[in-house]
Scaffold this motif. Sequence first.
Motif, mmCIF file in Angstrom:
data_model
loop_
_atom_site.group_PDB
_atom_site.id
_atom_site.type_symbol
_atom_site.label_atom_id
_atom_site.label_comp_id
_atom_site.label_asym_id
_atom_site.label_seq_id
_atom_site.Cartn_x
_atom_site.Cartn_y
_atom_site.Cartn_z
ATOM 1 N N ALA A 68 -5.099 -0.491 -11.862
ATOM 2 C CA ALA A 68 -6.096 -1.286 -11.157
ATOM 3 C C ALA A 68 -5.668 -2.045 -9.955
ATOM 4 O O ALA A 68 -6.162 -2.262 -8.821
ATOM 5 C CB ALA A 68 -6.825 -1.987 -12.095
ATOM 6 N N VAL A 69 -4.217 -2.653 -10.128
ATOM 7 C CA VAL A 69 -3.744 -3.299 -9.216
ATOM 8 C C VAL A 69 -3.296 -2.723 -8.049
ATOM 9 O O VAL A 69 -3.582 -2.935 -6.855
ATOM 10 C CB VAL A 69 -2.535 -4.278 -9.712
ATOM 11 C CG1 VAL A 69 -1.679 -4.717 -8.401
ATOM 12 C CG2 VAL A 69 -2.946 -5.324 -10.868
ATOM 13 N N CYS A 70 -2.793 -1.337 -8.243
ATOM 14 C CA CYS A 70 -2.577 -0.429 -7.528
ATOM 15 C C CYS A 70 -3.746 -0.184 -6.525
ATOM 16 O O CYS A 70 -3.670 0.169 -5.210
ATOM 17 C CB CYS A 70 -2.046 0.888 -7.704
ATOM 18 S SG CYS A 70 -0.296 0.673 -8.239
ATOM 19 N N LYS A 71 -5.014 -0.012 -6.975
ATOM 20 C CA LYS A 71 -6.212 0.161 -6.090
ATOM 21 C C LYS A 71 -6.416 -1.037 -5.259
ATOM 22 O O LYS A 71 -6.860 -0.558 -4.053
ATOM 23 C CB LYS A 71 -7.441 0.153 -7.096
ATOM 24 C CG LYS A 71 -7.418 1.823 -7.937
ATOM 25 C CD LYS A 71 -8.617 1.730 -8.770
ATOM 26 C CE LYS A 71 -8.602 3.215 -9.405
ATOM 27 N NZ LYS A 71 -9.596 3.500 -10.236
ATOM 28 N N HIS A 72 -6.305 -2.135 -5.618
ATOM 29 C CA HIS A 72 -6.182 -3.408 -4.652
ATOM 30 C C HIS A 72 -5.398 -3.246 -3.544
ATOM 31 O O HIS A 72 -5.624 -3.606 -2.339
ATOM 32 C CB HIS A 72 -6.179 -4.754 -5.685
ATOM 33 C CG HIS A 72 -7.390 -5.077 -6.508
ATOM 34 N ND1 HIS A 72 -8.726 -5.119 -5.836
ATOM 35 C CD2 HIS A 72 -7.610 -4.993 -7.677
ATOM 36 C CE1 HIS A 72 -9.457 -5.594 -6.852
ATOM 37 N NE2 HIS A 72 -8.847 -5.383 -8.167
ATOM 38 N N LEU A 73 -4.106 -2.929 -3.802
ATOM 39 C CA LEU A 73 -3.036 -2.739 -3.008
ATOM 40 C C LEU A 73 -3.393 -1.856 -1.830
ATOM 41 O O LEU A 73 -3.217 -1.874 -0.783
ATOM 42 C CB LEU A 73 -1.733 -2.517 -3.652
ATOM 43 C CG LEU A 73 -1.173 -3.516 -4.645
ATOM 44 C CD1 LEU A 73 0.237 -3.161 -5.299
ATOM 45 C CD2 LEU A 73 -0.712 -4.999 -3.747
ATOM 46 N N LYS A 74 -4.110 -0.622 -2.390
ATOM 47 C CA LYS A 74 -4.181 0.107 -1.784
ATOM 48 C C LYS A 74 -5.361 -0.095 -0.564
ATOM 49 O O LYS A 74 -5.455 0.218 0.434
ATOM 50 C CB LYS A 74 -4.793 1.511 -2.368
ATOM 51 C CG LYS A 74 -5.092 2.603 -1.483
ATOM 52 C CD LYS A 74 -5.530 3.967 -2.418
ATOM 53 C CE LYS A 74 -5.500 5.423 -1.726
ATOM 54 N NZ LYS A 74 -5.654 6.424 -2.300
ATOM 55 N N VAL A 75 -6.352 -0.734 -0.995
ATOM 56 C CA VAL A 75 -7.413 -1.444 -0.144
ATOM 57 C C VAL A 75 -6.670 -2.387 0.877
ATOM 58 O O VAL A 75 -6.998 -2.382 2.295
ATOM 59 C CB VAL A 75 -8.505 -2.285 -0.838
ATOM 60 C CG1 VAL A 75 -9.482 -3.007 0.235
ATOM 61 C CG2 VAL A 75 -9.215 -1.317 -1.513
ATOM 62 N N LEU A 76 -5.864 -3.036 0.553
ATOM 63 C CA LEU A 76 -4.973 -4.068 1.352
ATOM 64 C C LEU A 76 -4.138 -3.393 2.468
ATOM 65 O O LEU A 76 -4.392 -3.733 3.587
ATOM 66 C CB LEU A 76 -4.245 -5.113 0.621
ATOM 67 C CG LEU A 76 -5.156 -6.227 -0.314
ATOM 68 C CD1 LEU A 76 -4.031 -6.811 -1.198
ATOM 69 C CD2 LEU A 76 -5.738 -7.207 0.546
ATOM 70 N N GLU A 77 -3.483 -2.226 1.892
ATOM 71 C CA GLU A 77 -2.751 -1.530 3.007
ATOM 72 C C GLU A 77 -3.463 -0.744 3.677
ATOM 73 O O GLU A 77 -3.196 -0.932 4.901
ATOM 74 C CB GLU A 77 -2.061 -0.672 1.876
ATOM 75 C CG GLU A 77 -0.948 0.295 2.643
ATOM 76 C CD GLU A 77 0.136 0.901 1.705
ATOM 77 O OE1 GLU A 77 1.149 1.151 2.256
ATOM 78 O OE2 GLU A 77 -0.397 1.318 1.034
ATOM 79 N N GLY A 78 -4.732 -0.316 3.460
ATOM 80 C CA GLY A 78 -5.676 0.288 4.352
ATOM 81 C C GLY A 78 -6.193 -0.408 5.391
ATOM 82 O O GLY A 78 -6.313 0.105 6.452
ATOM 83 N N ALA A 79 -6.194 -1.668 4.977
ATOM 84 C CA ALA A 79 -6.898 -2.754 6.220
ATOM 85 C C ALA A 79 -5.685 -3.301 6.909
ATOM 86 O O ALA A 79 -5.872 -3.951 7.708
ATOM 87 C CB ALA A 79 -7.584 -3.975 5.238
ATOM 88 N N GLY A 80 -4.601 -2.709 6.584
ATOM 89 C CA GLY A 80 -3.180 -3.297 7.477
ATOM 90 C C GLY A 80 -2.942 -4.787 7.069
ATOM 91 O O GLY A 80 -2.107 -5.411 7.859
ATOM 92 N N LEU A 81 -3.127 -5.214 6.011
ATOM 93 C CA LEU A 81 -3.038 -6.558 5.535
ATOM 94 C C LEU A 81 -1.683 -6.759 4.819
ATOM 95 O O LEU A 81 -0.942 -7.708 4.588
ATOM 96 C CB LEU A 81 -3.976 -7.259 4.460
ATOM 97 C CG LEU A 81 -5.366 -7.165 5.268
ATOM 98 C CD1 LEU A 81 -6.504 -7.815 4.357
ATOM 99 C CD2 LEU A 81 -5.188 -8.404 6.376
ATOM 100 N N ILE A 82 -1.248 -5.692 4.223
ATOM 101 C CA ILE A 82 0.172 -5.530 3.678
ATOM 102 C C ILE A 82 0.979 -4.286 3.887
ATOM 103 O O ILE A 82 0.111 -3.180 4.454
ATOM 104 C CB ILE A 82 -0.007 -5.603 1.960
ATOM 105 C CG1 ILE A 82 -0.607 -4.298 1.395
ATOM 106 C CG2 ILE A 82 -0.596 -6.958 1.517
ATOM 107 C CD1 ILE A 82 -0.455 -4.160 -0.168
#
Length: 115
Positions: free
Chosen positions: A45-59
């Motif tokens: 579930a945390v990985c899904k959040h990270l994927k969204v953040l990564e997709g937005a270029g935030l991480i």
Amino acid sequence: MAHDQLSLTLSAVADPTRRAILARLTQGEASVKELALPFDMSIPAVCKHLKVLEGAGLISRGRNAQLRPCRLEPERLREAAQWLDGYRQFWDESLTRLDGLLDRLQTADEEAKSN
């Protein structure tokens, strides 16, 4: 226009878990396991959040063996802050004008009472 960068950024930070992850990353790189600790959710579930953040270029995620540490990429947040700053200026100017109007009304009211 739904996939412009500002929309991706604002959508990503709309979630409190993702904002908490970003806040943690202001302290430095962290592994997925470290980022998951404060949350009552699974690693996937945390990985899904990270994927969204990564997709937005935030991480971004490193390639350090199995760890793949996450790091904050602040440029997109700066762009969103600049966009929001225009609205802050609008409200500051509007409130300044309102203060001026209230001052004039109070002065006129005080003058009317003294006459």
